[in-house]
Design an enzyme around this catalytic site. Structure first.
Site, PDB file in Angstrom:
ATOM      1  N   SER A  27       0.810  -1.218   0.000  1.00 11.18           N
ATOM      2  CA  SER A  27       0.000   0.000   0.000  1.00 11.18           C
ATOM      3  C   SER A  27       0.846   1.273   0.000  1.00 11.18           C
ATOM      4  O   SER A  27       0.352   2.343  -0.374  1.00 11.18           O
ATOM      5  CB  SER A  27      -0.933  -0.009   1.212  1.00 11.18           C
ATOM      6  OG  SER A  27      -0.188  -0.105   2.403  1.00 11.18           O
ATOM      7  N   ASP A  80      10.482   0.630  -2.327  1.00  9.18           N
ATOM      8  CA  ASP A  80       9.625  -0.426  -1.787  1.00  9.18           C
ATOM      9  C   ASP A  80       9.281  -0.133  -0.330  1.00  9.18           C
ATOM     10  O   ASP A  80       9.997   0.610   0.353  1.00  9.18           O
ATOM     11  CB  ASP A  80      10.352  -1.784  -1.903  1.00  9.18           C
ATOM     12  CG  ASP A  80       9.387  -2.959  -1.923  1.00  9.18           C
ATOM     13  OD1 ASP A  80       8.177  -2.770  -1.684  1.00  9.18           O
ATOM     14  OD2 ASP A  80       9.850  -4.085  -2.186  1.00  9.18           O
ATOM     15  N   GLY A  81       8.207  -0.742   0.147  1.00  8.91           N
ATOM     16  CA  GLY A  81       7.799  -0.595   1.541  1.00  8.91           C
ATOM     17  C   GLY A  81       8.487  -1.630   2.419  1.00  8.91           C
ATOM     18  O   GLY A  81       9.344  -2.390   1.970  1.00  8.91           O
ATOM     19  N   ALA A  82       8.088  -1.672   3.684  1.00  9.04           N
ATOM     20  CA  ALA A  82       8.605  -2.684   4.619  1.00  9.04           C
ATOM     21  C   ALA A  82       7.607  -2.827   5.757  1.00  9.04           C
ATOM     22  O   ALA A  82       6.775  -1.937   5.996  1.00  9.04           O
ATOM     23  CB  ALA A  82       9.972  -2.267   5.168  1.00  9.04           C
ATOM     24  N   LYS A  93      10.136  -7.888   5.522  1.00  5.03           N
ATOM     25  CA  LYS A  93       9.250  -7.639   4.392  1.00  5.03           C
ATOM     26  C   LYS A  93       8.446  -8.905   4.096  1.00  5.03           C
ATOM     27  O   LYS A  93       8.764  -9.968   4.587  1.00  5.03           O
ATOM     28  CB  LYS A  93      10.058  -7.226   3.150  1.00  5.03           C
ATOM     29  CG  LYS A  93      10.563  -5.784   3.269  1.00  5.03           C
ATOM     30  CD  LYS A  93      11.300  -5.310   2.029  1.00  5.03           C
ATOM     31  CE  LYS A  93      10.577  -5.472   0.731  1.00  5.03           C
ATOM     32  NZ  LYS A  93       9.247  -4.834   0.696  1.00  5.03           N
ATOM     33  N   GLY A  96       2.904  -8.371   2.362  1.00  2.89           N
ATOM     34  CA  GLY A  96       2.055  -8.433   1.169  1.00  2.89           C
ATOM     35  C   GLY A  96       2.341  -9.662   0.312  1.00  2.89           C
ATOM     36  O   GLY A  96       1.768  -9.817  -0.768  1.00  2.89           O
ATOM     37  N   GLU A 102      10.622  -9.304  -4.438  1.00  6.39           N
ATOM     38  CA  GLU A 102      11.191  -8.061  -3.893  1.00  6.39           C
ATOM     39  C   GLU A 102      12.677  -8.228  -3.593  1.00  6.39           C
ATOM     40  O   GLU A 102      13.474  -7.326  -3.842  1.00  6.39           O
ATOM     41  CB  GLU A 102      10.442  -7.657  -2.618  1.00  6.39           C
ATOM     42  CG  GLU A 102       9.028  -7.172  -2.891  1.00  6.39           C
ATOM     43  CD  GLU A 102       8.203  -6.960  -1.640  1.00  6.39           C
ATOM     44  OE1 GLU A 102       7.255  -6.183  -1.705  1.00  6.39           O
ATOM     45  OE2 GLU A 102       8.483  -7.592  -0.606  1.00  6.39           O
ATOM     46  N   LYS A 120       6.405   1.733  11.474  1.00  2.52           N
ATOM     47  CA  LYS A 120       7.252   0.605  11.057  1.00  2.52           C
ATOM     48  C   LYS A 120       8.674   0.677  11.627  1.00  2.52           C
ATOM     49  O   LYS A 120       9.452  -0.253  11.464  1.00  2.52           O
ATOM     50  CB  LYS A 120       7.354   0.570   9.526  1.00  2.52           C
ATOM     51  CG  LYS A 120       6.032   0.647   8.768  1.00  2.52           C
ATOM     52  CD  LYS A 120       5.326  -0.669   8.752  1.00  2.52           C
ATOM     53  CE  LYS A 120       4.091  -0.720   7.897  1.00  2.52           C
ATOM     54  NZ  LYS A 120       4.298  -0.647   6.479  1.00  2.52           N
TER      55      LYS A 120
HETATM   56  C1  5RP Z   1       5.080  -6.870   0.378  1.00  2.00           C
HETATM   57  C2  5RP Z   1       5.912  -6.075   1.292  1.00  2.00           C
HETATM   58  C3  5RP Z   1       5.449  -4.710   1.637  1.00  2.00           C
HETATM   59  O1  5RP Z   1       6.410  -3.799   1.225  1.00  2.00           O
HETATM   60  C4  5RP Z   1       5.232  -4.626   3.108  1.00  2.00           C
HETATM   61  O2  5RP Z   1       4.328  -5.649   3.496  1.00  2.00           O
HETATM   62  C5  5RP Z   1       4.682  -3.270   3.524  1.00  2.00           C
HETATM   63  O3  5RP Z   1       3.395  -3.130   3.013  1.00  2.00           O
HETATM   64  P1  5RP Z   1       2.563  -1.797   3.172  1.00  2.00           P
HETATM   65  O4  5RP Z   1       3.307  -0.727   2.456  1.00  2.00           O
HETATM   66  O5  5RP Z   1       1.222  -2.136   2.534  1.00  2.00           O
HETATM   67  O6  5RP Z   1       2.410  -1.513   4.642  1.00  2.00           O
HETATM   68  O7  5RP Z   1       6.951  -6.477   1.753  1.00  2.00           O
HETATM   69  O8  5RP Z   1       5.576  -8.166   0.247  1.00  2.00           O
END
Ligand code: 5RP
Length: 223
Positions: A27, A80-82, A93, A96, A102, A120
């Protein structure tokens, strides 16, 4: 949502003409892909590689040119997120489910910009259960092996069905408690036959950008 969006949009400022860009999943990465799409419409010339079918679909819808691995040797920047970021910028990670793609993308990226909201940021990883991608064959035994390593593994399910990754594998969400040595755990996990990879990203992040609810953004300095 605002905190994720502002962090993502700050990260996209690192993207310039001619770059090959890795597109994360989740997200927060969603906002980065949206912003990249907007800049491509305005004339930014980049090519991208996605870390999930969901991100690939979004990129296509937004008109972001996509590449395959056959066409590239390296990636300039990945955003990318984490799920968690510790004080040494080690990451958890895979919340999602896209951890394997990733990690493949992150490992060949010159820069990995991690975008998160303030929730986070942690001192030590481990409150968020560590996602471990495992192959379906013999998965019950792989779960037992994870248990022997000290985890409480929970097979991920959606609507009572076993969750499947884009690679056709399963995810074990593993509660290890606090992870004092992410590098050691990462290696021990990946030695278990049946484990494809795990959500620990050790020494891969080069930037961490944190968004706050009030709309402010801060880039962390390495400790
Ligand atoms: C997907 C990931 C995402 O980057 C992680 O879960 C963070 O998700 P979000 O930005 O929705 O909080 O690793 O595999």
């Amino acid at each position: 949502m605002e905190s994720k969006r502002v962090a993502a949009e700050r990260a996209v400022e690192f993207v310039t003409d001619g770059m090959i860009v890795g597109l994360g999943t989740g997200s927060t990465a969603f906002w980065a892909i949206r912003k990249i799409g907007q800049r491509v419409k305005e004339g930014l010339k980049i090519q991208a590689i996605a870390t999930s079918t969901a991100s690939e679909k979004l990129a296509r819808e937004l008109g972001i040119p996509l590449l395959s691995f056959a066409e590239i040797d390296t990636i300039d920047v990945t955003i990318d997120g984490a799920d968690e970021v510790d004080s040494n910028w080690n990451l958890t990670k895979g919340g999602g489910g896209a951890l394997l793609r990733e990690k493949i993308v992150a490992s060949v990226s010159k820069e990995l910009i991690i975008i998160v909201d303030e929730s986070k940021i942690v001192e030590e990883l481990g409150s968020f259960p560590l996602p471990v991608e495992i192959i379906p064959f013999g998965y019950e035994m792989t779960l037992k092996q994870l248990h022997k390593l000290g985890a409480e593994p929970l097979l991920r399910k959606t609507d009572d069905q076993i969750y499947k990754t884009d690679n056709g594998n399963f995810i074990a969400d593993c509660h290890f408690g606090k992870i004092a040595n992410p590098e050691e755990l990462h290696q021990a996990l990946n030695l278990i036959p049946g484990v494809v990879d795990n959500g620990l990203f050790v020494k891969l992040a080069t930037h961490v950008i944190v968004g706050h609810k009030d709309g402010s953004v801060r880039e962390l300095s390495p400790s």
